[in-house]
Design a protein around this motif. Sequence first.
Motif, PDB file in Angstrom:
ATOM      1  N   HIS A   2      17.566  30.948  26.262  1.00 21.93           N
ATOM      2  CA  HIS A   2      18.743  30.678  25.433  1.00 21.93           C
ATOM      3  C   HIS A   2      18.384  29.673  24.324  1.00 21.93           C
ATOM      4  O   HIS A   2      17.725  28.672  24.594  1.00 21.93           O
ATOM      5  CB  HIS A   2      19.851  30.113  26.332  1.00 21.93           C
ATOM      6  N   PRO A   3      18.835  29.906  23.092  1.00 23.69           N
ATOM      7  CA  PRO A   3      18.437  29.031  21.977  1.00 23.69           C
ATOM      8  C   PRO A   3      18.940  27.584  22.065  1.00 23.69           C
ATOM      9  O   PRO A   3      18.420  26.711  21.375  1.00 23.69           O
ATOM     10  CB  PRO A   3      19.016  29.737  20.741  1.00 23.69           C
ATOM     11  N   ASP A   4      19.940  27.317  22.897  1.00 23.71           N
ATOM     12  CA  ASP A   4      20.414  25.935  23.035  1.00 23.71           C
ATOM     13  C   ASP A   4      19.570  25.117  24.022  1.00 23.71           C
ATOM     14  O   ASP A   4      19.833  23.938  24.243  1.00 23.71           O
ATOM     15  CB  ASP A   4      21.874  25.898  23.531  1.00 23.71           C
ATOM     16  N   LEU A   5      18.570  25.755  24.600  1.00 25.09           N
ATOM     17  CA  LEU A   5      17.748  25.051  25.594  1.00 25.09           C
ATOM     18  C   LEU A   5      16.477  24.485  24.975  1.00 25.09           C
ATOM     19  O   LEU A   5      15.913  25.060  24.043  1.00 25.09           O
ATOM     20  CB  LEU A   5      17.357  25.993  26.732  1.00 25.09           C
ATOM     21  N   VAL A 153      20.724  19.438  32.731  1.00 25.28           N
ATOM     22  CA  VAL A 153      20.326  20.831  32.941  1.00 25.28           C
ATOM     23  C   VAL A 153      21.548  21.743  33.060  1.00 25.28           C
ATOM     24  O   VAL A 153      22.635  21.310  33.450  1.00 25.28           O
ATOM     25  CB  VAL A 153      19.447  20.978  34.197  1.00 25.28           C
ATOM     26  N   VAL A 154      21.347  23.002  32.713  1.00 23.32           N
ATOM     27  CA  VAL A 154      22.409  24.008  32.804  1.00 23.32           C
ATOM     28  C   VAL A 154      21.827  25.304  33.360  1.00 23.32           C
ATOM     29  O   VAL A 154      20.613  25.488  33.417  1.00 23.32           O
ATOM     30  CB  VAL A 154      23.057  24.289  31.426  1.00 23.32           C
ATOM     31  N   ARG A 163      30.068  26.095  29.618  1.00 21.22           N
ATOM     32  CA  ARG A 163      29.128  27.100  29.091  1.00 21.22           C
ATOM     33  C   ARG A 163      27.847  27.152  29.926  1.00 21.22           C
ATOM     34  O   ARG A 163      27.534  26.217  30.645  1.00 21.22           O
ATOM     35  CB  ARG A 163      28.777  26.752  27.640  1.00 21.22           C
ATOM     36  N   TYR A 164      27.126  28.217  29.797  1.00 19.54           N
ATOM     37  CA  TYR A 164      25.773  28.424  30.345  1.00 19.54           C
ATOM     38  C   TYR A 164      25.708  28.662  31.848  1.00 19.54           C
ATOM     39  O   TYR A 164      24.624  28.778  32.409  1.00 19.54           O
ATOM     40  CB  TYR A 164      24.830  27.251  30.001  1.00 19.54           C
ATOM     41  N   GLY A 171      17.740  25.452  32.960  1.00 19.03           N
ATOM     42  CA  GLY A 171      17.062  24.991  31.753  1.00 19.03           C
ATOM     43  C   GLY A 171      17.560  23.621  31.334  1.00 19.03           C
ATOM     44  O   GLY A 171      18.658  23.194  31.705  1.00 19.03           O
ATOM     45  N   VAL A 172      16.727  22.930  30.560  1.00 21.92           N
ATOM     46  CA  VAL A 172      17.114  21.631  30.008  1.00 21.92           C
ATOM     47  C   VAL A 172      17.847  21.872  28.695  1.00 21.92           C
ATOM     48  O   VAL A 172      17.309  22.526  27.794  1.00 21.92           O
ATOM     49  CB  VAL A 172      15.872  20.743  29.773  1.00 21.92           C
TER      50      VAL A 172
END
Length: 179
Positions: A2-5, A153-154, A163-164, A171-172
Amino acid sequence: MHPDLERVLIDTATLQNRVQALGTAIAQTTVNAPELVLVGILKGSLIFMADLMRSIEREVSYDCIAVSSYGASTESSGVVRLNKDLDLDIAGKHVIIVEDIIDSGLTLKYVHDLLLRRNPAALEICALLNKPERRNVNVQVDYRGFDIPNEFVVGYGLDYAERYRNLPYIGVLSPRVYT
Ligand code: IMP
Ligand code: MG
């Protein structure tokens, strides 16, 4: 990814193997316990509990309790509130509290103390993730998935502002998402 990680911390295969091992350990420990009840702390433990339950090869029932302490932030407010109580009576049963992550320990301490007053035959704790650096109340974790560094982390049930949770790995989260 995921791009937010920032990065993947625990991939899907590693998660599945560890959850399987926790389930095997729980089945062994509770072999002489007539009734085993898992109590998941909503909402973060949902996915972990669903996988964990299916890796326990014995009769088991489950219930959920909902508490909140965080809101849409990455820091605990320090105040824990009970939003939904159990449906089951746990007196005389072997109860295992299932939590996604232990950070300060406040949430688990609150739930543990609450359930202890209901006279279970045994009360244990199973947590997928543990941030040892952040602990400020003492809780004994009987079954632990992974010790992780102090990063937010999510995934696999864990959220940031809801979200997530559906990511199939842990992921961080990039700090730019919440700063
Ligand atoms: P504690 O009460 O400080 O131990 O916080 C436990 C709760 O905070 C968990 O049930 C999570 O909902 C949330 N939490 C703590 N750390 C994280 C994290 O890194 N990601 C997502 N949620 C977290
Ligand atoms: Mg949360």
